[in-house]
Design a protein around this motif. Structure first.
Motif, mmCIF file in Angstrom:
data_model
loop_
_atom_site.group_PDB
_atom_site.id
_atom_site.type_symbol
_atom_site.label_atom_id
_atom_site.label_comp_id
_atom_site.label_asym_id
_atom_site.label_seq_id
_atom_site.Cartn_x
_atom_site.Cartn_y
_atom_site.Cartn_z
ATOM 1 N N VAL A 304 31.704 45.701 59.080
ATOM 2 C CA VAL A 304 31.392 44.557 57.770
ATOM 3 C C VAL A 304 31.770 45.090 56.371
ATOM 4 N N VAL A 305 31.254 46.090 56.161
ATOM 5 C CA VAL A 305 31.555 46.733 54.841
ATOM 6 C C VAL A 305 32.917 46.789 54.473
ATOM 7 N N GLY A 306 33.814 47.019 55.536
ATOM 8 C CA GLY A 306 35.271 47.381 55.326
ATOM 9 C C GLY A 306 35.923 45.949 55.274
ATOM 10 N N TYR A 307 35.559 45.149 55.915
ATOM 11 C CA TYR A 307 35.963 43.781 55.651
ATOM 12 C C TYR A 307 35.514 43.145 54.455
ATOM 13 N N PHE A 308 34.291 43.502 54.002
ATOM 14 C CA PHE A 308 33.901 42.904 52.530
ATOM 15 C C PHE A 308 34.670 43.289 51.503
ATOM 16 N N VAL A 309 34.687 44.760 51.411
ATOM 17 C CA VAL A 309 35.307 45.395 50.421
ATOM 18 C C VAL A 309 36.725 45.058 50.297
ATOM 19 N N THR A 310 37.400 45.282 51.617
ATOM 20 C CA THR A 310 39.112 44.833 51.504
ATOM 21 C C THR A 310 39.094 43.180 51.020
#
Length: 381
Positions: A304-310
Motif C-alpha cells: 500500500v505504501v509503495g503504491y501510494f508513494v509511487t
C-alpha cells in the motif's frame, strides 16, 4: 518659343490631373479601360493634342495614369497577405521549446544509479538487524489471514515486472522526445528508491512468513558484505536470478514500485487510442502487485505504501511539468517540496507539454532519408 510651349504643356498636365481628381471624387464608378494593342500596352493619344480633347479620351488617359498605382496597390496587398500566411509552424515553435539537453538526462541517470546502488548497501546493512524468527514472529496481517500462500505467485510478479520494464524501454526508445521523458523517469526512480532506503533503515520489520530463507548474518565481515552487494547488483535484486537472499527490505515494496511506475509511464506517453495496450499493461501491473501479497513476500502495508508513494510522486511531478504557469504561481504549494530545485533544473527549458511523437532511434540509410524527405516535404500551395 520653346519655353512658352513647355510652360503651356506643364499647365495642361496640372489641369488634367485636377480634373481627374474631380471626376474620381464625383463618380465612384471605375473609369473605362484604355484601348490596347496586341502587346498589352495601352494606346497613347497622338502628340499635339490640346485641352479640347473629348471626355472619353481624357478618361482613357486618366485610366492609363492610374493603372500603375492600382497595380502597385494590388502587389503590395498580395505581398502583405502572403507575409501573414507564411509563418513559422507550431511544430517548429514547439521544438524550440523542447530542447533535448542530453547532459541533464545523463545527470538524472547517474542520480538513479547512485540510489539503486545505495539501496543495495542499505539492504545489506538492514539484513544484519532483522530479528530472529524465533524471537520476533511475523506480524499479523489481515490479507494473510484470508489468503493462503501460493509458492509460485512471486515468480509471476517478477515475470510481469520484467515484461513491463521491457515494454517501457522499447516504447521510450521509439519516442521522439526521449531525452526529456528519460530524465523524468530516472529522477522518479532515484527518488523512490531513496525514500525506500529511508523507510527500510528507520524501521526494520520482521520477516512476513516462516517460509522465507535468509542468508546468514556476516556481522563485521566487510569483504563478505561487499560481495553480497555486488551479487545483488549483478542479479538485479530478483529472486529469479538467485541474487536476493537477504531480508529486511520490506517497507516498502520495490517490486510494487517498478510494476506501478512502468505502467504509469507506459500509459502517460502512449496514444489514447491504444486502449488495448493500456489495459494489457494494467493487467500485468495489477496482477503482479497482487501476487506479491499472495506469495506472502511483503506485508500489506509494504504494498500500500509503495503504491501510494509511487503514484503521488508521479502525479505531482507531471502536474508541475504539464502546467508551466503553475511553476511561478505564488500559491503553488507543490513548489514547497524538497525536490523543487531539482525539478526546476531538469524542466527549466521545457515550456510546453511533451507531445506523444514517435521516431526511429537509429540513423536511417541515405536512400531512406532521401525518400523520407520527399514524403515529409512541405506541400505546394
Amino acid at each position: 518659343m520653346a519655353a512658352s510651349e513647355l510652360i503651356r504643356d506643364e499647365d495642361e498636365d496640372v489641369r488634367i490631373h485636377m480634373e481627374a481628381d474631380a471626376v474620381v471624387a464625383a463618380s465612384p464608378a471605375a473609369p473605362p479601360q484604355p484601348g490596347r494593342i496586341s502587346n498589352g500596352n495601352p494606346v497613347r493619344p497622338a502628340p499635339g493634342g490640346g485641352g479640347d480633347e473629348p471626355d472619353g479620351s481624357r478618361r482613357a488617359r486618366l485610366g492609363g495614369a492610374l493603372q500603375p498605382n492600382r497595380l502597385l496597390r494590388a502587389l503590395s496587398g498580395g505581398l502583405r497577405r502572403r507575409c501573414e500566411y507564411v509563418k513559422i509552424g507550431a511544430a517548429d515553435e514547439r521544438s524550440e521549446r523542447l530542447p533535448t539537453e542530453w547532459w541533464k538526462t545523463a545527470v538524472a541517470f547517474l542520480y538513479a544509479c547512485f540510489n539503486l546502488v545505495f539501496t543495495t548497501v542499505v539492504i545489506t546493512v538492514v539484513h544484519e538487524r532483522v530479528p530472529d524468527r524465533s524471537v520476533s514472529p511475523p506480524l499479523p496481517d489481515k490479507f494473510f489471514d484470508y489468503v493462503e500462500r501460493v509458492p509460485w505467485a512471486f515468480t509471476i510478479t517478477e515475470v510481469n515486472g520484467l515484461i513491463l520494464v521491457g515494454l517501457w524501454t522499447v516504447q521510450w526508445l521509439l519516442l521522439k522526445h526521449r531525452s526529456i521523458i528519460g530524465r523524468r523517469c530516472f529522477f522518479l526512480i532515484g527518488t523512490l528508491y531513496m525514500y525506500r532506503c529511508v523507510t527500510m533503515y528507520i524501521t526494520t520489520l520482521p520477516v512476513p512468513g516462516k517460509h522465507m530463507v535468509c542468508a546468514p548474518k556476516l556481522y563485521n565481515d566487510s569483504s563478505g558484505k561487499i560481495w553480497r552487494i555486488l551479487r545483488l547488483i549483478s542479479g538485479g535484486g530478483l529472486s529469479l536470478t538467485g541474487s536476493h537472499l537477504m531480508c529486511g527490505d520490506f517497507l516498502y515494496s520495490g517490486h510494487t514500485v517498478m510494476c506501478t511506475l512502468s505502467y504509469l509511464f507506459i500509459k502517460e506517453y502512449s496514444p489514447r487510442w491504444m486502449w488495448w495496450y493500456h489495459w494489457f499493461c494494467w493487467l500485468l501491473s495489477a496482477s503482479g502487485v497482487i501476487c506479491i501479497l499472495i506469495g506472502h513476500e511483503h506485508y500489506s502495508i509494504d504494498v500500500v505504501v509503495g503504491y501510494f508513494v509511487t503514484t503521488r510522486l508521479f502525479w505531482w511531478y507531471h502536474t508541475m511539468a504539464n502546467t508551466p504557469a503553475l511553476r511561478q504561481a505564488p500559491n503553488n504549494y507543490l513548489s514547497r517540496t524538497w525536490w523543487n530545485p531539482v525539478f526546476n533544473f531538469l524542466e527549466r527549458n521545457v515550456r510546453t507539454t511533451v507531445p506523444i511523437t514517435f521516431s526511429w532511434p537509429l540513423p536511417l540509410p541515405s536512400s531512406c532519408r532521401q525518400r523520407y524527405r520527399i514524403v515529409e516535404g512541405p506541400r505546394d500551395e
